[in-house]
Write an enzyme that holds these catalytic residues in place. Structure first.
Site, PDB file in Angstrom:
ATOM      1  N   HIS A  56      44.428  37.994  37.842  1.00  0.00           N
ATOM      2  CA  HIS A  56      45.150  37.698  36.608  1.00  0.00           C
ATOM      3  C   HIS A  56      45.333  36.186  36.497  1.00  0.00           C
ATOM      4  O   HIS A  56      45.226  35.460  37.488  1.00  0.00           O
ATOM      5  CB  HIS A  56      46.503  38.399  36.602  1.00  0.00           C
ATOM      6  N   GLY A  95      38.564  40.438  31.968  1.00  0.00           N
ATOM      7  CA  GLY A  95      39.273  41.711  32.083  1.00  0.00           C
ATOM      8  C   GLY A  95      39.676  42.324  30.754  1.00  0.00           C
ATOM      9  O   GLY A  95      39.341  43.479  30.467  1.00  0.00           O
ATOM     10  N   ASP A 130      37.135  44.792  33.618  1.00  0.00           N
ATOM     11  CA  ASP A 130      37.690  45.771  34.561  1.00  0.00           C
ATOM     12  C   ASP A 130      36.949  47.101  34.435  1.00  0.00           C
ATOM     13  O   ASP A 130      36.651  47.765  35.427  1.00  0.00           O
ATOM     14  CB  ASP A 130      39.181  45.994  34.305  1.00  0.00           C
ATOM     15  N   ASP A 167      49.117  40.091  38.997  1.00  0.00           N
ATOM     16  CA  ASP A 167      50.393  39.447  38.682  1.00  0.00           C
ATOM     17  C   ASP A 167      51.352  40.550  38.241  1.00  0.00           C
ATOM     18  O   ASP A 167      51.317  40.966  37.086  1.00  0.00           O
ATOM     19  CB  ASP A 167      50.198  38.411  37.577  1.00  0.00           C
ATOM     20  N   HIS A 214      45.902  44.770  28.803  1.00  0.00           N
ATOM     21  CA  HIS A 214      44.882  45.764  29.151  1.00  0.00           C
ATOM     22  C   HIS A 214      45.298  46.573  30.384  1.00  0.00           C
ATOM     23  O   HIS A 214      44.464  47.006  31.163  1.00  0.00           O
ATOM     24  CB  HIS A 214      43.531  45.078  29.351  1.00  0.00           C
ATOM     25  N   ASP A 246      43.387  49.700  31.397  1.00  0.00           N
ATOM     26  CA  ASP A 246      42.116  49.449  32.076  1.00  0.00           C
ATOM     27  C   ASP A 246      42.338  49.181  33.561  1.00  0.00           C
ATOM     28  O   ASP A 246      41.559  49.624  34.411  1.00  0.00           O
ATOM     29  CB  ASP A 246      41.391  48.246  31.460  1.00  0.00           C
ATOM     30  N   ARG A 299      42.637  53.761  39.777  1.00  0.00           N
ATOM     31  CA  ARG A 299      42.417  55.200  39.946  1.00  0.00           C
ATOM     32  C   ARG A 299      41.008  55.481  40.474  1.00  0.00           C
ATOM     33  O   ARG A 299      40.817  56.283  41.383  1.00  0.00           O
ATOM     34  CB  ARG A 299      42.630  55.917  38.609  1.00  0.00           C
TER      35      ARG A 299
END
Length: 136
Positions: free
Chosen positions: A8, A55, A60, A80, A87, A90, A96
């Site tokens: 980030h 991202g 991502d 962060d 997002h 995402d 996951r």
């Protein structure tokens, strides 16, 4: 090994310092990164980095697609946790997928330090064996 590097905005300087410090390890592997993070790592280290979109523009998700296709071995993601990310869905999906496909994921400097030492020591040889078994 194929390693994804993500950070980030407020963590970009930390991931650049990290990759610079461990450049001797990273140079032995294929590096992938989201847009700006990849560009800044390339500029700081001279290492080749395959860059995806940033991202928020889908980077991502592009890394997540590589994970789902068994084409990523490790994700180092300096997050962060104190700043809202537009997002976030995402990011959650990427995390996951790491869990679903058993891809090691570290989200901070302390975890990354442990992971890079394990990588240097050869503790990830099992990933290559799994890929060979799947190919046969």
């Amino acid at each position: 090994m194929k390693i994804a590097l993500i950070a980030h905005d407020k963590k970009k300087e930390a991931i650049i310092q990290f990759t610079t410090s461990y450049q001797h390890i990273f140079q032995k592997h294929q590096l992938f990164a989201t847009g700006t993070t990849g560009k800044r790592i390339q500029e700081a280290t001279g290492l080749p980095v395959h860059r995806f979109q940033s991202g928020p523009l889908g980077g991502d998700q592009q890394i997540g697609a590589r994970i789902a296709e068994n084409e990523m071995d490790l994700v180092i993601f300096f997050r962060d946790p104190l700043t809202a990310q537009p997002h976030e869905p995402d990011i959650s999906a990427l995390m996951r997928l790491c869990d679903v496909y058993q891809i090691p994921l570290v989200t901070n400097l302390a975890g990354a330090e442990i992971m890079i030492r394990a990588l240097e020591a050869g503790f990830f040889a099992w990933r290559e064996l799994v890929k060979e078994d799947e190919a046969n």
